[in-house]
Scaffold this motif. Structure first.
Motif, short mmCIF file in Angstrom:
data_model
loop_
_atom_site.label_atom_id
_atom_site.label_comp_id
_atom_site.label_asym_id
_atom_site.label_seq_id
_atom_site.Cartn_x
_atom_site.Cartn_y
_atom_site.Cartn_z
N ARG A 279 40.55 78.30 54.82
CA ARG A 279 41.33 79.54 54.89
C ARG A 279 42.27 79.47 56.10
O ARG A 279 42.06 78.64 57.01
CB ARG A 279 40.39 80.73 54.98
CG ARG A 279 39.47 80.87 53.76
CD ARG A 279 38.38 81.90 54.00
NE ARG A 279 38.95 83.23 54.10
CZ ARG A 279 39.15 84.04 53.06
NH1 ARG A 279 38.82 83.65 51.83
NH2 ARG A 279 39.67 85.25 53.23
N PRO A 280 43.31 80.31 56.16
CA PRO A 280 44.30 80.20 57.24
C PRO A 280 43.72 80.24 58.65
O PRO A 280 44.05 79.38 59.48
CB PRO A 280 45.22 81.41 56.98
CG PRO A 280 45.16 81.59 55.50
CD PRO A 280 43.74 81.29 55.13
N VAL A 281 42.88 81.22 58.95
CA VAL A 281 42.32 81.30 60.30
C VAL A 281 41.44 80.09 60.58
O VAL A 281 41.46 79.53 61.68
CB VAL A 281 41.52 82.61 60.50
CG1 VAL A 281 40.85 82.63 61.88
CG2 VAL A 281 42.44 83.82 60.35
N GLU A 282 40.67 79.67 59.59
CA GLU A 282 39.82 78.49 59.75
C GLU A 282 40.66 77.27 60.09
O GLU A 282 40.30 76.47 60.98
CB GLU A 282 39.02 78.24 58.48
CG GLU A 282 37.98 79.29 58.17
CD GLU A 282 37.35 79.11 56.80
OE1 GLU A 282 36.25 79.67 56.58
OE2 GLU A 282 37.95 78.44 55.94
N HIS A 283 41.78 77.12 59.39
CA HIS A 283 42.61 75.94 59.63
C HIS A 283 43.29 75.99 60.99
O HIS A 283 43.32 74.98 61.71
CB HIS A 283 43.67 75.80 58.53
CG HIS A 283 44.45 74.54 58.65
ND1 HIS A 283 43.91 73.29 58.41
CD2 HIS A 283 45.75 74.31 59.03
CE1 HIS A 283 44.81 72.36 58.62
NE2 HIS A 283 45.94 72.95 59.00
N LEU A 284 43.80 77.14 61.38
CA LEU A 284 44.44 77.25 62.69
C LEU A 284 43.43 77.08 63.81
O LEU A 284 43.77 76.56 64.89
CB LEU A 284 45.17 78.59 62.82
CG LEU A 284 46.35 78.82 61.86
CD1 LEU A 284 47.06 80.12 62.21
CD2 LEU A 284 47.32 77.65 61.89
N ASN A 285 42.20 77.49 63.56
CA ASN A 285 41.14 77.25 64.54
C ASN A 285 40.85 75.75 64.65
O ASN A 285 40.66 75.23 65.75
CB ASN A 285 39.88 78.00 64.12
CG ASN A 285 38.75 77.87 65.12
OD1 ASN A 285 38.87 78.27 66.27
ND2 ASN A 285 37.64 77.27 64.68
N LYS A 286 40.85 75.06 63.51
CA LYS A 286 40.56 73.62 63.49
C LYS A 286 41.61 72.83 64.27
O LYS A 286 41.27 71.87 64.98
CB LYS A 286 40.51 73.13 62.05
CG LYS A 286 40.19 71.65 61.90
CD LYS A 286 40.14 71.26 60.44
CE LYS A 286 39.85 69.77 60.26
NZ LYS A 286 39.79 69.39 58.82
N ILE A 287 42.89 73.24 64.18
CA ILE A 287 43.94 72.50 64.88
C ILE A 287 44.17 73.05 66.29
O ILE A 287 45.14 72.67 66.97
CB ILE A 287 45.25 72.49 64.08
CG1 ILE A 287 45.84 73.90 63.95
CG2 ILE A 287 45.05 71.85 62.71
CD1 ILE A 287 47.22 73.94 63.28
N ASN A 288 43.27 73.95 66.73
CA ASN A 288 43.30 74.49 68.10
C ASN A 288 44.57 75.28 68.41
O ASN A 288 45.06 75.25 69.55
CB ASN A 288 43.11 73.36 69.12
CG ASN A 288 41.76 72.69 69.00
OD1 ASN A 288 40.73 73.36 68.86
ND2 ASN A 288 41.75 71.35 69.02
N PHE A 289 45.08 76.00 67.41
CA PHE A 289 46.26 76.83 67.64
C PHE A 289 45.89 78.21 68.17
O PHE A 289 46.66 78.83 68.91
CB PHE A 289 47.07 76.98 66.35
CG PHE A 289 48.31 77.80 66.50
CD1 PHE A 289 49.43 77.28 67.13
CD2 PHE A 289 48.35 79.12 66.05
CE1 PHE A 289 50.59 78.05 67.29
CE2 PHE A 289 49.49 79.89 66.21
CZ PHE A 289 50.62 79.36 66.82
N LEU A 290 44.72 78.71 67.80
CA LEU A 290 44.32 80.05 68.21
C LEU A 290 44.10 80.11 69.72
O LEU A 290 43.48 79.23 70.30
CB LEU A 290 43.03 80.46 67.50
CG LEU A 290 43.05 80.43 65.96
CD1 LEU A 290 41.70 80.86 65.41
CD2 LEU A 290 44.18 81.30 65.41
N SER A 291 44.61 81.17 70.34
CA SER A 291 44.44 81.31 71.79
C SER A 291 44.69 82.75 72.21
O SER A 291 45.14 83.58 71.41
CB SER A 291 45.42 80.39 72.54
OG SER A 291 46.70 80.97 72.64
N ASP A 292 44.44 83.04 73.48
CA ASP A 292 44.65 84.39 74.00
C ASP A 292 46.12 84.71 74.17
O ASP A 292 46.49 85.84 74.51
CB ASP A 292 43.90 84.60 75.31
CG ASP A 292 44.34 83.63 76.40
OD1 ASP A 292 45.19 82.75 76.15
OD2 ASP A 292 43.82 83.75 77.53
N LYS A 293 47.00 83.76 73.93
CA LYS A 293 48.43 83.99 73.99
C LYS A 293 49.02 84.40 72.64
O LYS A 293 50.22 84.62 72.52
CB LYS A 293 49.17 82.74 74.49
CG LYS A 293 48.97 82.43 75.97
CD LYS A 293 49.81 81.23 76.38
CE LYS A 293 49.72 80.97 77.87
NZ LYS A 293 50.30 82.06 78.67
#
Length: 412
Positions: free
Chosen positions: A219-233
């Motif tokens: 899923r989108p959030v899962e994938h962005l988490n996997k590529i380390n895109f998610l952050s406090d910014k």
């Protein structure tokens, strides 16, 4: 300029107390009973003084699309808006942006987050109006863009430009449906290089989720988490179709969420974002209007009321989200999402404030002022808007706004 606001009912810990407020430059200097001299005095006459609203997701240059993209699903909406984007003029973008900013100021929005291209043109409109603008240049894969040149290079150029005091540059990603992992990583690199915040659409529709699962097996959030895109910014708009597992990923990475309930309903996204679960997982949820193409209004009063009613109705519980909750989302949470020293009325905070007429017929009786604002309020109740210590709306009238200039203006 110094501004002294006398006899106001100011917001303090979600309660109202009588107080004066002294603004010196762009900062609140004093509260309480004040007898200091000031260049400009406002007698608030027991009206309500609150922090300005923060709109954490907009496409202000699409204000001119109002009425052109109605009655259509998101896939067709994106195709039609893309066609309009590809043939726009600089003058159309500027006029649309200027008009949208005046509409936001009129409804008490003092700060907004934008996601679009041509943010350099939008910046000129922000400088003219005085609204506080966080402008995220939208990045997507070259093969999908209507921009001239490389979106990544365009975004970097905008970030490194000179910006007026009321404009803060950001970098954006259009969405996972038009952005490869390589594009996300380039955006992340620029965010780190220039220490700017990021903004994106995320899990807005079920189709987006299904297409991402088909493409990546995640899923989108899962994938962005996997590529380390998610952050406090990151401020992520929509997040309608997220699971509990994805909510925990957003929370773990301190991602901020912008809730766009009216836009989601207009485009029939099929449900509300799981806001109660986000709040239970300590996610900062703020409120966005989205564009005039997918909302037709840039009105935070309407947004607060609809957000509250829609999710409580969906959950069969009139108290699962309360008026205090959405009011906080529209104010303090927005400031917090942007690391902006505001959202509270106390010495040292930025002077982004609005005065609401508590004597208006729709605001009487005053049994609970926050409930009145959320359930009964509208832009006509906003008497004054102060941004960065400057008055942008005075005695119920927008400064420097002439409707005749827009009646036959170019918007596309």
């Amino acid at each position: 300029m110094s501004i002294l606001i006398k006899n106001a009912m100011i917001l303090r810990d979600l309660k109202f107390i009588k107080s004066d407020v002294l603004i010196d430059g762009n900062i609140i200097k004093k509260t309480g009973e004040i007898k200091d001299y000031a260049d400009y005095i406002i007698d608030a006459k027991c009206n309500l003084l609150i922090p300005g609203f923060v709109n954490t997701h907009a496409h202000v240059a699409m204000t001119g699309f109002k009425g052109l993209l109605d009655d259509t699903v998101l896939s067709d909406f994106l195709e039609k808006s893309g066609d309009l984007d590809s043939s726009r003029t600089d003058n159309g973008i500027y006029n649309s942006s200027l008009l949208g900013m005046y509409e936001m100021i009129n409804s008490g929005i003092t700060t907004f987050v934008d996601l679009y291209y041509s943010e350099d043109i939008i910046q000129r409109a922000a400088e003219k109006t005085g609204i506080r603008a966080y402008l995220a240049w939208a990045v997507l894969d070259d093969e999908y863009t209507t921009q001239k040149g490389s979106p990544v290079k365009n975004a970097e150029h905008f970030i490194t430009m000179d910006h007026p005091e009321n404009v803060t540059p950001m970098i954006g990603v259009q969405g996972i449906y038009v952005s490869s992992d390589e594009t996300y990583m380039k955006v992340l690199d620029l965010s780190k290089k220039y220490n700017v915040m990021m903004h994106t659409h995320l899990s807005e529709t079920r189709k987006e989720v299904y297409d991402t699962v088909k493409r990546y097996g995640e899923r989108p959030v899962e994938h962005l988490n996997k590529i380390n895109f998610l952050s406090d910014k990151l401020i992520a708009a929509h997040c309608v179709w997220v699971t509990i597992n994805e909510i925990k990923m957003l929370s773990k990475n301190n991602v901020k969420v912008s809730w766009n309930s009216v836009s989601n309903a207009k485009l029939a996204s099929g449900g509300n974002a799981p806001i109660p679960e986000m709040l239970n997982n300590n996610i900062n949820v703020s409120i966005g209007t989205d564009s005039s193409g997918s909302n037709n209004s840039l009105d935070m009063f309407q947004e607060m009321k609809f957000s509250l009613l829609s999710i409580n109705n969906e959950r069969w519980d009139p108290s699962i989200i309360k008026s205090n909750d959405v009011f906080k989302m529209a104010t303090l949470n927005g400031y917090s999402a942007l690391n902006l020293n505001g959202g509270i009325i106390e010495p040292g905070s930025i002077a982004d404030l609005i005065i609401i007429d508590r004597r208006a017929v729709n605001m009487i009786p005053g049994n609970d002022f926050i409930k009145n604002i959320v359930f009964s309020g509208n832009p006509s109740n906003v008497l004054y808007v102060i941004v960065n210590g400057k008055i942008l709306k005075e005695n119920g009238r927008l400064n420097n706004f002439n409707p005749d200039e827009f009646i036959d203006a170019e918007f596309l």
